[in-house]
Design a protein around this motif. Structure first.
Motif, PDB file in Angstrom:
ATOM      1  N   ASN A   9       0.545  -1.315  -0.047  1.00  0.00           N
ATOM      2  CA  ASN A   9      -0.007  -0.016  -0.416  1.00  0.00           C
ATOM      3  C   ASN A   9       1.400   1.354   0.036  1.00  0.00           C
ATOM      4  OD1 ASN A   9      -2.987  -1.093  -0.633  1.00  0.00           O
ATOM      5  ND2 ASN A   9      -2.817  -1.531   2.055  1.00  0.00           N
ATOM      6  N   ALA A  12       2.329   1.362  -3.480  1.00  0.00           N
ATOM      7  CA  ALA A  12       1.098   2.094  -4.305  1.00  0.00           C
ATOM      8  C   ALA A  12       0.717   3.790  -4.182  1.00  0.00           C
ATOM      9  CB  ALA A  12       0.310   1.857  -4.132  1.00  0.00           C
ATOM     10  N   GLU A  13       0.704   3.654  -2.927  1.00  0.00           N
ATOM     11  CA  GLU A  13       0.770   5.465  -3.281  1.00  0.00           C
ATOM     12  C   GLU A  13       2.043   6.565  -3.105  1.00  0.00           C
ATOM     13  OE1 GLU A  13      -0.965   9.103  -0.941  1.00  0.00           O
ATOM     14  OE2 GLU A  13      -1.687   7.011  -1.499  1.00  0.00           O
ATOM     15  N   MET A  15       3.697   4.797  -5.839  1.00  0.00           N
ATOM     16  CA  MET A  15       3.321   5.809  -7.203  1.00  0.00           C
ATOM     17  C   MET A  15       2.675   6.741  -8.072  1.00  0.00           C
ATOM     18  SD  MET A  15       5.965   3.656  -7.805  1.00  0.00           S
ATOM     19  CE  MET A  15       5.768   3.153  -9.763  1.00  0.00           C
ATOM     20  N   ARG A  16       1.865   7.056  -6.953  1.00  0.00           N
ATOM     21  CA  ARG A  16       0.429   7.932  -6.839  1.00  0.00           C
ATOM     22  C   ARG A  16       0.753   8.479  -6.968  1.00  0.00           C
ATOM     23  NH1 ARG A  16      -3.833  10.330  -5.123  1.00  0.00           N
ATOM     24  NH2 ARG A  16      -3.250   9.742  -3.084  1.00  0.00           N
ATOM     25  N   LEU A  17       1.568   8.990  -6.239  1.00  0.00           N
ATOM     26  CA  LEU A  17       2.126  10.717  -5.629  1.00  0.00           C
ATOM     27  C   LEU A  17       3.214  10.945  -7.155  1.00  0.00           C
ATOM     28  CD1 LEU A  17       2.380  10.248  -1.728  1.00  0.00           C
ATOM     29  CD2 LEU A  17       0.264  11.797  -3.664  1.00  0.00           C
ATOM     30  N   ALA A  19       2.878   9.853 -10.296  1.00  0.00           N
ATOM     31  CA  ALA A  19       2.183  10.228 -11.111  1.00  0.00           C
ATOM     32  C   ALA A  19       1.496  11.870 -10.891  1.00  0.00           C
ATOM     33  CB  ALA A  19       1.647   8.418 -11.422  1.00  0.00           C
ATOM     34  N   ILE A  20       0.936  11.668  -9.982  1.00  0.00           N
ATOM     35  CA  ILE A  20       0.396  13.206  -9.562  1.00  0.00           C
ATOM     36  C   ILE A  20       1.481  14.179  -9.971  1.00  0.00           C
ATOM     37  CG2 ILE A  20      -0.845  14.473  -8.513  1.00  0.00           C
ATOM     38  CD1 ILE A  20      -2.175  12.021  -7.226  1.00  0.00           C
ATOM     39  N   GLU A  64       6.754   4.221 -18.743  1.00  0.00           N
ATOM     40  CA  GLU A  64       5.912   3.538 -17.288  1.00  0.00           C
ATOM     41  C   GLU A  64       6.305   2.467 -16.850  1.00  0.00           C
ATOM     42  OE1 GLU A  64       1.713   4.483 -18.013  1.00  0.00           O
ATOM     43  OE2 GLU A  64       2.151   6.677 -18.866  1.00  0.00           O
TER      44      GLU A  64
END
Length: 68
Positions: A9, A12-13, A15-17, A19-20, A64
């Protein structure tokens, strides 16, 4: 087992941050007509949808996966 899930988790967080953050710092430059990686023409729909893109969808997916 909970540690592995917590680590997944957290990854994943991050990676998300990331990407943003990359999207927020993208330039509003015009999109390229030709893919920098494979040399194929970038479809107009992609050039319009992703301002400043410099590669086709297939090459972007490879970037990516590689983390570029």
């Amino acid at each position: 087992m909970a540690d592995v899930i917590d680590q997944a988790n957290e990854w994943a967080e991050q990676m998300r941050l990331g990407a943003i953050a990359r999207q927020c710092h993208r330039s509003a430059a015009p999109s390229a007509l030709w893919c920098e990686d494979c040399g194929e023409r970038i479809p107009e729909g992609r050039r319009v949808a992703v301002s400043g893109c410099d590669c086709c969808v297939s090459c972007q997916e490879i970037r990516e996966i590689r983390g570029n």
